[in-house]
Design a protein around this motif. Sequence first.
Motif, mmCIF file in Angstrom:
data_model
loop_
_atom_site.group_PDB
_atom_site.id
_atom_site.type_symbol
_atom_site.label_atom_id
_atom_site.label_comp_id
_atom_site.label_asym_id
_atom_site.label_seq_id
_atom_site.Cartn_x
_atom_site.Cartn_y
_atom_site.Cartn_z
ATOM 1 N N VAL A 104 88.336 41.593 59.639
ATOM 2 C CA VAL A 104 87.696 42.266 60.768
ATOM 3 C C VAL A 104 86.222 42.418 60.410
ATOM 4 O O VAL A 104 85.887 42.884 59.315
ATOM 5 N N LEU A 105 85.337 42.031 61.319
ATOM 6 C CA LEU A 105 83.901 42.110 61.081
ATOM 7 C C LEU A 105 83.300 43.263 61.871
ATOM 8 O O LEU A 105 83.578 43.415 63.065
ATOM 9 N N GLU A 106 82.499 44.076 61.188
ATOM 10 C CA GLU A 106 81.802 45.163 61.866
ATOM 11 C C GLU A 106 80.478 44.662 62.431
ATOM 12 O O GLU A 106 79.912 43.675 61.945
ATOM 13 N N THR A 107 79.998 45.339 63.453
ATOM 14 C CA THR A 107 78.734 44.928 64.061
ATOM 15 C C THR A 107 77.566 45.292 63.168
ATOM 16 O O THR A 107 77.655 46.203 62.342
ATOM 17 N N TYR A 108 76.481 44.561 63.367
ATOM 18 C CA TYR A 108 75.287 44.821 62.573
ATOM 19 C C TYR A 108 74.755 46.228 62.840
ATOM 20 O O TYR A 108 74.369 46.946 61.925
ATOM 21 N N LEU A 109 74.742 46.615 64.102
ATOM 22 C CA LEU A 109 74.269 47.952 64.460
ATOM 23 C C LEU A 109 75.442 48.871 64.749
ATOM 24 O O LEU A 109 76.437 48.462 65.350
ATOM 25 N N SER A 110 75.315 50.116 64.298
ATOM 26 C CA SER A 110 76.327 51.127 64.617
ATOM 27 C C SER A 110 75.828 52.074 65.702
ATOM 28 O O SER A 110 76.567 52.915 66.186
ATOM 29 N N GLY A 111 74.543 51.956 66.083
ATOM 30 C CA GLY A 111 73.954 52.799 67.124
ATOM 31 C C GLY A 111 72.705 52.130 67.662
ATOM 32 O O GLY A 111 72.347 51.022 67.265
ATOM 33 N N THR A 112 72.038 52.782 68.582
ATOM 34 C CA THR A 112 70.862 52.181 69.223
ATOM 35 C C THR A 112 69.565 52.817 68.767
ATOM 36 O O THR A 112 68.526 52.626 69.389
#
Length: 555
Positions: A104-112
């Motif tokens: 499972v790959l997490e996104t580069y950003l966790s917020g904006t």
Amino acid sequence: MKPLLFMILLILFLPWTLRAGDATLVSGTVKSITGHPFPKADVHICDSEDGRPDVSAQVDGKGNFTISTAFRGRAYIVITAPHHRPVGHAIFLYGQPTLAVDAVLETYLSGTHVDSIQIIGDFNRFEFDNGILMTPDQNGLYSASIPSPKKRTRYQIVIYESKGAGPRSDEVRSINGIQYDELEYDSAGDYRSVINTTAPTTTVSFDVSKLPIAQGTGYLKLMDARERDLVATMMSIEKTIYNFQNAFIAAGTGYEEHAKLHDSLNTLLDADVEAYAKQTDDFQRELMTLRMLSYVELSGSLDQQQVGKAIGFATSIPPSSIAWSAYPTALGTLLKASGGNADTRAYLERVATQNMAVDVRPAALYFLVGHAADHHDTLRQVTFFRQLVENHPYNHFTTSARLSYVPRTEIVVGKSLPAFTFPDFEQPKQSITGSSLKGKFVLIDLWATWCGPCVEERDSLLKLYRQFEGPQFQIVSISLDSDPQAVRNFRKNGPEMPWQHVHLPGVWKSPPAELFEVATLPKIIVVNPEGKIIGVTNGLKGAGVDRIVARAMGQ
């Protein structure tokens, strides 16, 4: 992504030149933590010295992949997707028909929350330090103009995201933008955007809101229990060595503390020997034996009866076993601990011919070359060296053998010490030179804080220094650490080292390492008052160094 940072992730998984055999089918599923399918994702199996993939495959639209490889030995699997953080894991390939993984790959950003965005590319050789800052408009759209002298302009985006006190340096990555004609893998876990251009400059726009954003942590799981056990053993050994070396440093000059550390290894050895007798699974016994050899490598003060048992266990491991791939340098420990007897040498020769993992074969040959050289057995030395160079020309063990056992030209007994000028570590404005050391006996100590034998010998060097302390004797310690702060911390918290010190960047390629022909650590060079080399050692410990210096000083 910064290639150096990516290589740090791979640094524990040393390079191997792999060879063909029965293929292993590596397969699995890859998902985004967002739950949405990937527009693009790739799987890479890496084993080369620079961390670049040797074989790759694309993930299909349903998140499945299959990749066939005939590699043998320890490698590294990396799974990547645009705007996601890569996941990676050590794997062991030994001819098994299949190897399954789940990722499972997490996104580069966790917020904006974005502090700033810069763009890097061909125009600045993708360097982080001199990128172009992108300018946001009132709608949050970032843009920048970049030079595009070629028809294909490549670039990446670097986002500095707000996270409380600020982002950690290892969280700053270079990723592909959203404006591109195609994507190109950067061989470091991320992608580059490629734009087909005709103008001398190109305006690139970037909208943060177009990136996938989700909370959560990515992972890569090995579905095979044997694989998990191999990786767990490798990591356990590395952790034991790391913790012991740090504890040894923290103990400073306290002999009682050092004795306690060696006692702790005896306790671990006793426990594993006892567990070995109760274990019925042969493969688990092999992994236990590797752990025992790691204790033997760290300490020369272990119960010799138990060490003898560990040696016996080791030589009962089938020479072809993949277990050796989890800790190839244990073959050297085995040879040394056994005194290099004929049975152990014969066992390593069988490993060198029967083990298909090519991180193991060159290791066995390398240690056989070293043993033959130490015992002046020229015929065996040449035979094993030729096998190593011809069959494994690009392996790191071969590189070390060339440096250690091919006749050197300068650092040999009888020659003058080459001229040098190095800054004094404690007083950088002052220099230590070869000419400034003339008129006294000098011991040049090449070492590093990460070198276990080096750290263990600090007390012996201090005793030697105290014994011959005076105007006619000097020690100069030259560190091959990558980080000078590690040396400062060691000087502050470790054993006393009241002599001159040198540190220059470059590790094995640093000026001192190249000048003094360093292939292994520790390395000691003893020089007489006329500047002539009268002693050179590689890996020689306490008593041996004492004898060389005492003989030189006429005692």
